[in-house]
Design an enzyme around this catalytic site. Structure first.
Site, PDB file in Angstrom:
ATOM      1  N   ASP A  86       1.721  -3.367 -10.794  1.00  0.00           N
ATOM      2  CA  ASP A  86       2.101  -2.841  -9.492  1.00  0.00           C
ATOM      3  C   ASP A  86       2.526  -1.400  -9.760  1.00  0.00           C
ATOM      4  OD1 ASP A  86       3.126  -2.907  -6.782  1.00  0.00           O
ATOM      5  OD2 ASP A  86       5.116  -2.992  -7.686  1.00  0.00           O
ATOM      6  N   ASP A 279       7.397  -5.767  -9.453  1.00  0.00           N
ATOM      7  CA  ASP A 279       8.828  -5.798  -9.158  1.00  0.00           C
ATOM      8  C   ASP A 279       9.139  -6.822  -8.079  1.00  0.00           C
ATOM      9  OD1 ASP A 279       7.725  -4.573  -6.989  1.00  0.00           O
ATOM     10  OD2 ASP A 279       9.073  -2.858  -6.963  1.00  0.00           O
ATOM     11  N   ASP A 283       4.927  -8.461  -3.834  1.00  0.00           N
ATOM     12  CA  ASP A 283       3.940  -9.017  -4.760  1.00  0.00           C
ATOM     13  C   ASP A 283       4.376 -10.321  -5.433  1.00  0.00           C
ATOM     14  OD1 ASP A 283       5.666  -8.018  -6.686  1.00  0.00           O
ATOM     15  OD2 ASP A 283       4.506  -6.195  -6.987  1.00  0.00           O
TER      16      ASP A 283
HETATM   17  P1  ADP Z   1       3.570  -0.870  -4.040  1.00  0.00           P
HETATM   18  O1  ADP Z   1       2.376  -1.750  -4.014  1.00  0.00           O
HETATM   19  O2  ADP Z   1       3.239   0.498  -4.562  1.00  0.00           O
HETATM   20  O3  ADP Z   1       4.723  -1.474  -4.731  1.00  0.00           O
HETATM   21  P2  ADP Z   1       4.445  -1.678  -1.366  1.00  0.00           P
HETATM   22  O4  ADP Z   1       3.404  -2.736  -1.148  1.00  0.00           O
HETATM   23  O5  ADP Z   1       5.838  -2.122  -1.579  1.00  0.00           O
HETATM   24  O6  ADP Z   1       3.997  -0.625  -2.479  1.00  0.00           O
HETATM   25  O7  ADP Z   1       4.436  -0.733  -0.089  1.00  0.00           O
HETATM   26  C1  ADP Z   1       3.232  -0.111   0.325  1.00  0.00           C
HETATM   27  C2  ADP Z   1       3.477   1.040   1.256  1.00  0.00           C
HETATM   28  O8  ADP Z   1       4.021   0.574   2.487  1.00  0.00           O
HETATM   29  C3  ADP Z   1       4.463   2.049   0.754  1.00  0.00           C
HETATM   30  O9  ADP Z   1       3.865   3.003  -0.067  1.00  0.00           O
HETATM   31  C4  ADP Z   1       4.992   2.657   2.057  1.00  0.00           C
HETATM   32  O10 ADP Z   1       4.103   3.644   2.516  1.00  0.00           O
HETATM   33  C5  ADP Z   1       4.977   1.491   3.008  1.00  0.00           C
HETATM   34  N1  ADP Z   1       6.295   0.822   3.082  1.00  0.00           N
HETATM   35  C6  ADP Z   1       6.610  -0.408   2.614  1.00  0.00           C
HETATM   36  N2  ADP Z   1       7.887  -0.722   2.865  1.00  0.00           N
HETATM   37  C7  ADP Z   1       8.424   0.368   3.484  1.00  0.00           C
HETATM   38  C8  ADP Z   1       9.717   0.696   3.987  1.00  0.00           C
HETATM   39  N3  ADP Z   1      10.752  -0.149   3.924  1.00  0.00           N
HETATM   40  N4  ADP Z   1       9.872   1.902   4.564  1.00  0.00           N
HETATM   41  C9  ADP Z   1       8.847   2.781   4.658  1.00  0.00           C
HETATM   42  N5  ADP Z   1       7.623   2.537   4.212  1.00  0.00           N
HETATM   43  C10 ADP Z   1       7.390   1.351   3.627  1.00  0.00           C
HETATM   44 MG    MG Z   2       6.053  -2.950  -5.247  1.00  0.00          MG
END
Ligand code: ADP
Ligand code: MG
Length: 390
Positions: A86, A279, A283
C-alpha cells in the site's frame, strides 16, 4: 498416537514371534531387543525439535519488533514471490504536511477550519494532518451526519450545510466543478453544498528505508514489487519512480485493491507466496486475502493488526527482508532437525531389530538426538548475525 501404538505392537512382536518360530531362540534376548526397539521408536526428538525451531524463529522475529502470529506464516514467508505494498502509511510516512492552501470565495483559514471540521471523526492519515495543521480545538457539535467514503474522502453536515472533502472522484460524484492544482501533491478538494471552495495541497514523505527495502527484497528472490494506492495517478507514479517498483496501480477503491490482489494471486507459481503489506486503512480485506498479510503496527489501524498474519511494530519496510531471512534460517534449522532425528533413529532402529544395538545406543538415538536437536533449535532464537540486520 498411531506412531507409538504401532511401535508397541512391533515391540511385542519382536519379543514373541522369534522365540516361537526360531528354535533355540532365548526369550530374554528378544525381550531386550524389543525394549531397545521401543526406546528408539519414541519420536521425542522429532516432536520436540520441530515446534521448538519455529518457536525460536518467532522469538528471533519478536526481538526485531516483528510479531509473527503462527509458524505456518514463517514457513510461507520463506517462499515470498510477489510483494504488494500500500502507499500511504506503508511506503510513505503517512504524516502529510500542508504545502498549499488554495481557497475560492472564502479565506484560507476558513477553508482549513471547514476541512478540519468535516474530517473531525476520521482517523485517516490525511485527516490527522489537516487537523494538526488547523491546530485549534474543534467544536464537534457543529458536525452531524458524518460519512466516510472509502478511497475517496469524507462528507458531513457542518453548521447545517453539506460539506465534502476528498479527491477528484468525490467531487465528480457530487457534481462539483473543481480546480486542478498546479503543484505536485495530494489535493483535498472541499465543497460546501454544490459550491467548490478550494483545495488543500498536502504532501507525504517517503520512508527512509523504503527504496533500500525494495532492492533487498529483489536480492532475496522476490520477483515483483507492486504498489497499490487510492491516491491520484500523478502522485502514485511519482512515488513509484522515486522508489523503483515493478508495477503501480493508482486511483483504486478498496474493492479494486481486492481485484488486483486476486489477479496477482493467480500470477504466483505453485510454491511462491503473495505478500501484502499495508496500514489497514481501506485495505484490511486485502490483508486477510493475501497468503501473508503484513500490517504496520504503529500507524496501522486495530483492524489491520487483527487481520494481519505478521505485524511490524516499528513500521519499517526493511523488517520484511529481516523477517524473510529469519524465516529461511528457521526452516533450514527445522529441516536439519528432521533429517538428524529420522536419520539416526532409522539406523539405530534397524541395528536394534537385528540385535546389533544395545540399550545405550538406543538411549543416545532418543535422548541424545533430542538434546542435539534442541540445541540446534536454540540457534533459531538468535536475532544477531542476520543479513540486512538493523
Ligand atoms: P492509499 O491506498 O494510498 O493508502 P486510501 O485508499 O486510504 O489511500 O485513500 C485514497 C484517496 O482517497 C486518498 O489519496 C485521498 O485522496 C482520498 N481520501 C481518503 N480518505 C480521506 C479523508 N479522510 N480525507 C480526504 N481525502 C481522503
Ligand atoms: Mg492506506
Amino acid at each position: 498416537m498411531m506412531y507409538i501404538d504401532l511401535g508397541i505392537i512391533i515391540a511385542i512382536l519382536i519379543a514373541v514371534i522369534p522365540t516361537i518360530i526360531i528354535s533355540g531362540a532365548v526369550f530374554s534376548d528378544w525381550l531386550y531387543r524389543s525394549l531397545v526397539f521401543l526406546v528408539i521408536s519414541c519420536p521425542c526428538a522429532l516432536v520436540i525439535s520441530v515446534p521448538l525451531g519455529f518457536f525460536g524463529g518467532i522469538g528471533a522475529a519478536s526481538k526485531k519488533g516483528i510479531l509473527v502470529k503462527g509458524s505456518n506464516f514463517l514457513e510461507a514467508l520463506s517462499t515470498a514471490e510477489i510483494v504488494v505494498f500500500d502507499k500511504t502509511g506503508t511506503l510513505t510516512k503517512g504524516t502529510f504536511k500542508v504545502t498549499e492552501i488554495h481557497s475560492k470565495e472564502i479565506s484560507s483559514n476558513e477553508l482549513l477550519e471547514i476541512a478540519a471540521l468535516v474530517e473531525s471523526y476520521s482517523n485517516h492519515p490525511i485527516s490527522l494532518s489537516l487537523k494538526k495543521a488547523f491546530a485549534k480545538d474543534i467544536d464537534i457539535s457543529r458536525v452531524s451526519d458524518y460519512k466516510e467514503i472509502a478511497g475517496k474522502g469524507v462528507s458531513a453536515f457542518v453548521d447545517g450545510k453539506k460539506v465534502c472533502a476528498g479527491n477528484v472522484s468525490l467531487m465528480q460524484d457530487n457534481g462539483v466543478e473543481y480546480l486542478e492544482p498546479d503543484h505536485p501533491g495530494t489535493a483535498v478538494h472541499v465543497s460546501i453544498g454544490e459550491e467548490y471552495v478550494g483545495y488543500i495541497l498536502i504532501s507525504d514523505e517517503i520512508k527512509d528505508d523504503a527504496a533500500e527495502s525494495l532492492k533487498i527484497l529483489k536480492s532475496l528472490g522476490v520477483k515483483k514489487n507492486v504498489m497499490l494506492t487510492g491516491d491520484s495517478k500523478s502522485v502514485g507514479e511519482y512515488t513509484a519512480s522515486l522508489l523503483g517498483l515493478d508495477e503501480v496501480h493508482a486511483e483504486l477503491l478498496p474493492a479494486d485493491k481486492v481485484a488486483q490482489i486476486e489477479r496477482l494471486n493467480s500470477e504466483t507459481s505453485k510454491k511462491g507466496k503473495l505478500v501484502f503489506v499495508g496500514d489497514g486503512i481501506n485495505d484490511a480485506p486485502v490483508l486477510s486475502l493475501a497468503n501473508i498479510g503484513i500490517a504496520m503496527g504503529g500507524i496501522g489501524s486495530d483492524a489491520a493488526i487483527e487481520a494481519a498474519d505478521i505485524v511490524l511494530m516499528d513500521d519499517k519496510p526493511l523488517k520484511i527482508a529481516v523477517a524473510i531471512n529469519i524465516a529461511r534460517r528457521t526452516l533450514t534449522i527445522v529441516k536439519q532437525n528432521i533429517a538428524l532425528a529420522l536419520g539416526v533413529k532409522a539406523v539405530v532402529l534397524i541395528m536394534g531389530a537385528l540385535g546389533m544395538a544395545n540399550m545405550w545406543e538406543a538411549v543416545f538415538a532418543d535422548v541424545g538426538v533430542s538434546v542435539i536437536a534442541i540445541l540446534n533449535s536454540a540457534r533459531a532464537l538468535n536475532a544477531k548475525n542476520l543479513p540486512n540486520n538493523r
